[in-house]
Structures are given as C-alpha cells and as structure tokens.
Design a protein around this motif. Structure first.
Motif, PDB file in Angstrom:
ATOM      1  N   SER A   1      52.857  29.974  -9.655  1.00 12.22           N
ATOM      2  CA  SER A   1      53.300  29.941  -8.256  1.00 12.22           C
ATOM      3  C   SER A   1      54.804  29.675  -8.187  1.00 12.22           C
ATOM      4  N   ASN A   2      55.319  28.833  -9.084  1.00  8.95           N
ATOM      5  CA  ASN A   2      56.777  28.617  -9.154  1.00  8.95           C
ATOM      6  C   ASN A   2      57.505  29.916  -9.483  1.00  8.95           C
ATOM      7  N   LYS A   3      56.897  30.727 -10.321  1.00  8.07           N
ATOM      8  CA  LYS A   3      57.534  31.959 -10.796  1.00  8.07           C
ATOM      9  C   LYS A   3      57.471  33.087  -9.767  1.00  8.07           C
ATOM     10  N   TYR A   4      56.336  33.231  -9.090  1.00 10.94           N
ATOM     11  CA  TYR A   4      56.112  34.431  -8.285  1.00 10.94           C
ATOM     12  C   TYR A   4      56.103  34.215  -6.773  1.00 10.94           C
ATOM     13  N   LEU A   5      55.822  33.006  -6.304  1.00 11.65           N
ATOM     14  CA  LEU A   5      55.530  32.816  -4.890  1.00 11.65           C
ATOM     15  C   LEU A   5      56.581  31.985  -4.169  1.00 11.65           C
ATOM     16  N   ASN A   6      56.696  32.254  -2.887  1.00  6.73           N
ATOM     17  CA  ASN A   6      57.465  31.381  -1.992  1.00  6.73           C
ATOM     18  C   ASN A   6      56.442  30.518  -1.251  1.00  6.73           C
TER      19      ASN A   6
ATOM     20  N   ARG B   1      43.512  13.424 -13.180  1.00  6.77           N
ATOM     21  CA  ARG B   1      44.761  12.673 -13.010  1.00  6.77           C
ATOM     22  C   ARG B   1      45.923  13.369 -13.700  1.00  6.77           C
ATOM     23  N   MET B   2      45.688  13.951 -14.871  1.00  6.09           N
ATOM     24  CA  MET B   2      46.721  14.730 -15.543  1.00  6.09           C
ATOM     25  C   MET B   2      47.190  15.885 -14.661  1.00  6.09           C
ATOM     26  N   ALA B   3      46.237  16.540 -14.007  1.00  8.11           N
ATOM     27  CA  ALA B   3      46.572  17.648 -13.108  1.00  8.11           C
ATOM     28  C   ALA B   3      47.393  17.159 -11.919  1.00  8.11           C
ATOM     29  N   GLU B   4      47.005  16.031 -11.344  1.00  8.48           N
ATOM     30  CA  GLU B   4      47.792  15.447 -10.246  1.00  8.48           C
ATOM     31  C   GLU B   4      49.240  15.240 -10.671  1.00  8.48           C
ATOM     32  N   GLU B   5      49.422  14.628 -11.823  1.00  8.76           N
ATOM     33  CA  GLU B   5      50.767  14.307 -12.297  1.00  8.76           C
ATOM     34  C   GLU B   5      51.592  15.561 -12.544  1.00  8.76           C
ATOM     35  N   TYR B   6      50.951  16.612 -13.045  1.00  3.01           N
ATOM     36  CA  TYR B   6      51.697  17.850 -13.290  1.00  3.01           C
ATOM     37  C   TYR B   6      52.163  18.467 -11.967  1.00  3.01           C
ATOM     38  N   ILE B   7      51.298  18.440 -10.973  1.00  2.60           N
ATOM     39  CA  ILE B   7      51.688  18.934  -9.649  1.00  2.60           C
ATOM     40  C   ILE B   7      52.867  18.132  -9.110  1.00  2.60           C
ATOM     41  N   GLN B   8      52.783  16.819  -9.192  1.00  5.41           N
ATOM     42  CA  GLN B   8      53.830  15.957  -8.652  1.00  5.41           C
ATOM     43  C   GLN B   8      55.161  16.137  -9.376  1.00  5.41           C
ATOM     44  N   GLU B   9      55.092  16.414 -10.661  1.00  7.67           N
ATOM     45  CA  GLU B   9      56.315  16.512 -11.455  1.00  7.67           C
ATOM     46  C   GLU B   9      56.901  17.924 -11.504  1.00  7.67           C
ATOM     47  N   SER B  10      56.060  18.956 -11.382  1.00  4.85           N
ATOM     48  CA  SER B  10      56.525  20.311 -11.702  1.00  4.85           C
ATOM     49  C   SER B  10      56.495  21.301 -10.547  1.00  4.85           C
ATOM     50  N   LEU B  11      55.655  21.090  -9.540  1.00  2.99           N
ATOM     51  CA  LEU B  11      55.544  22.067  -8.471  1.00  2.99           C
ATOM     52  C   LEU B  11      56.795  22.061  -7.596  1.00  2.99           C
ATOM     53  N   LYS B  12      57.313  23.237  -7.310  1.00  5.47           N
ATOM     54  CA  LYS B  12      58.518  23.356  -6.480  1.00  5.47           C
ATOM     55  C   LYS B  12      58.193  23.293  -4.993  1.00  5.47           C
ATOM     56  N   ALA B  13      56.949  23.556  -4.639  1.00  2.00           N
ATOM     57  CA  ALA B  13      56.547  23.600  -3.230  1.00  2.00           C
ATOM     58  C   ALA B  13      56.006  22.246  -2.761  1.00  2.00           C
TER      59      ALA B  13
END
Length: 298
Positions: free
Chosen positions: A99-104, A143-155
């Motif tokens: 989603s970071n790569k392709y989506l707004n 919880r690992m998934a939560e942390e990845y979203i919080q740290e890496s998602l641009k949206a």
C-alpha cells in the motif's frame, strides 16, 4: 470510496461487507476460490507478496483497507508459531509495504485482539495505553502486526482490539466460556465480569472511521459492548439461568498445578474464568455509541 476488505467471507469481514457495500465499492480478497456474496472478489493469499502486488498494481484507486484476515486460535491444521507468523504478521507486512508503494491510502483499519494485553490474574481492567504482554502465538503475531503498522505505514490507521466477538450464528466465544459439551457452567455463581463484542458494534465503529477520515487518526481502540457482563448475565440469556456452579478453588488448584504442566491453554482459560476481564471501550464510545448487547443478536 473503494475499500479493500481482507478475509471478506469471515465472521467480521462478511458483516463489514454488508455494512459498507451500499455506499462504497468493495474489493474483497481471501483464500477461497469463489465468494459470490462479494461482487468484486479476488482469490489471494496475503502471505504471497507477488499475488498481492498484482492486485495492488491493478487497483491503484483503493482508498481504504480493512484488514480482517487472520489465523485465529482454532483455525487450520497447522497451528505452529511459524504459521501464525506467516499469516498474521507476514500478511500484514505485505499489505503495508505494497500500500505504501502503490496506493494513496486514506485509512488502514486493522482488526486486532484484546489478547495482545496478555492475561493477568490480579488485573481486572485493560486500557489502550496499558503495556502489552502477549503470550499465545496468535496474540504475539497480532501484536507484531500492530507494531509494524504503527512504525511503517505511511497512511492514517486505526487498530481495533476486539473483545471476544459473537453473532446470532457464531457463539463459539461465548460457548467456550460457559459450556462443556452440552452442559453450561459458571464459576462462583457467575460473579466474575467480562467484556464481549457484538459484531454490530464493529460495524458501526468501522463505518464512522471510514466515513469521517479526520476522526481518530492513528489510534488504538478497544472494541466491546458498552455493557460489561457477569457470567450470570450470560447464563441467563444463553441457558435460561440453568448452569452447574463450579467452585473457584477448583480452577485455582488447576492454575497452580499448571506451573508444572505449563499449558498455555490452561493458563489463559483459568485466568479468564476466575477473575474479571474488562476491556474498556470508553475511547471508542467517544466517537460512537457501542450500543449493541448480547440480547441484540437478531
């Protein structure tokens, strides 16, 4: 708005499809070959980045993602830690990265679990800011998934930590706390308290978060019914008040014995049954009233 729903045929995903399809364009994905209830459905394994990238590259107009797909406690033949990590964490990583790569993207809603807090015998109320201490493979990988979203998602994101979910047709999360085979039971007269989540409350909260994009940016929400139940409340509804009473000392003895047995299942379930487990949804209620209860399942 064009919305991608993962796990669109699951207990929660199918309900969100019903809630959103009238006013939004829904793209549903999952492992099944077909799902006729979703007019725009694509078979996809989230842990396969190549499959998912093809979908994203061809649907760059996706504006929101509701990520429901997961490997839960009781699903699948392979319940090894590696499988939980592959599905719950790896699938989320692929969604975030692509989603970071392709989506707004305007909004990413992740359906997580109150299991990320872990179980503590002397703790009764859990809030979103409390420290997480997940123990089961399911909870650890969520919880690992939560942390990845919080740290890496641009949206912008919303993480929904769901209490045990139920519908009229899906009562597993109630049955496993009140029933053995065909016999209902409760501990210490049913005095202990717990939070549950009518799927209708997830529907209304998700709709508000998607249709009011300036509300609740990058937040975590516990999602439960506004009512906190005693086990007696639940037995009165599902068993018309008739249940075997189990003394607390029985479970406490089993809990102590488990120091030698070291079963995660016994650890989790003895704590759940002989203590209060309340997950406050006040934060979510500040956005929308989570009004539905165990009696509102029709």
């Amino acid at each position: 708005m064009k919305i991608l729903i993962t796990g669109v045929y699951g207990i929660v995903g199918s309900e969100l499809l019903k809630e959103l399809e009238e006013n939004h364009e829904i793209l549903g994905i999952g492992k099944r070959e077909k799902y006729d209830s979703c007019s725009h459905y694509i078979q996809c394994d989230l842990s396969n980045a190549e499959e998912l990238e093809k979908i994203f590259s061809q649907n760059r107009d996706i504006e929101a993602i509701v990520h429901c797909a997961a490997l839960a406690h009781n699903k699948g033949n392979d319940l090894s830690y590696n499988k939980f990590e592959e599905v719950n964490y790896g699938g989320t990583v692929n969604l975030v990265d692509l989603s970071n790569k392709y989506l707004n993207l305007k909004k990413f809603i992740f359906l997580s679990t109150i299991s990320v807090y872990g179980e503590e015998l002397n703790k009764t109320v859990y809030l979103e800011d409390d420290k997480c201490n997940p123990k089961s493979p399911y909870a650890v990988t969520k919880r690992m998934a939560e942390e990845y979203i919080q740290e890496s998602l641009k949206a912008d994101y919303s993480i929904l930590r769901l209490c045990p979910v139920y519908t009229k047709e899906f009562t597993l999360n109630i049955d496993r706390r009140t029933k053995v085979k065909n016999m209902y039971y409760m501990v210490s007269g049913g005095k202990f308290k717990l939070s549950l989540c009518n799927v209708k409350n997830i529907r209304i909260l998700t709709k508000v978060l998607l249709e009011n994009l300036n509300v609740g940016k990058c937040q975590v929400y516990n999602v439960s019914d506004s009512k906190v139940y005693t086990y007696k409340d639940i037995i009165d509804v599902v068993a018309k008040g008739t249940a075997i009473n189990v003394p607390k000392i029985f479970l406490k003895t089993l809990f102590i014995a488990n120091k030698f047995i070291k079963s995660q299942f016994i650890h989790e379930n003895t704590i759940k049954l002989m203590s209060d487990n309340i997950y406050s949804s006040e934060k979510a209620n500040s956005l929308v009233g989570l009004k539905y209860r165990i009696t509102d399942v029709d």
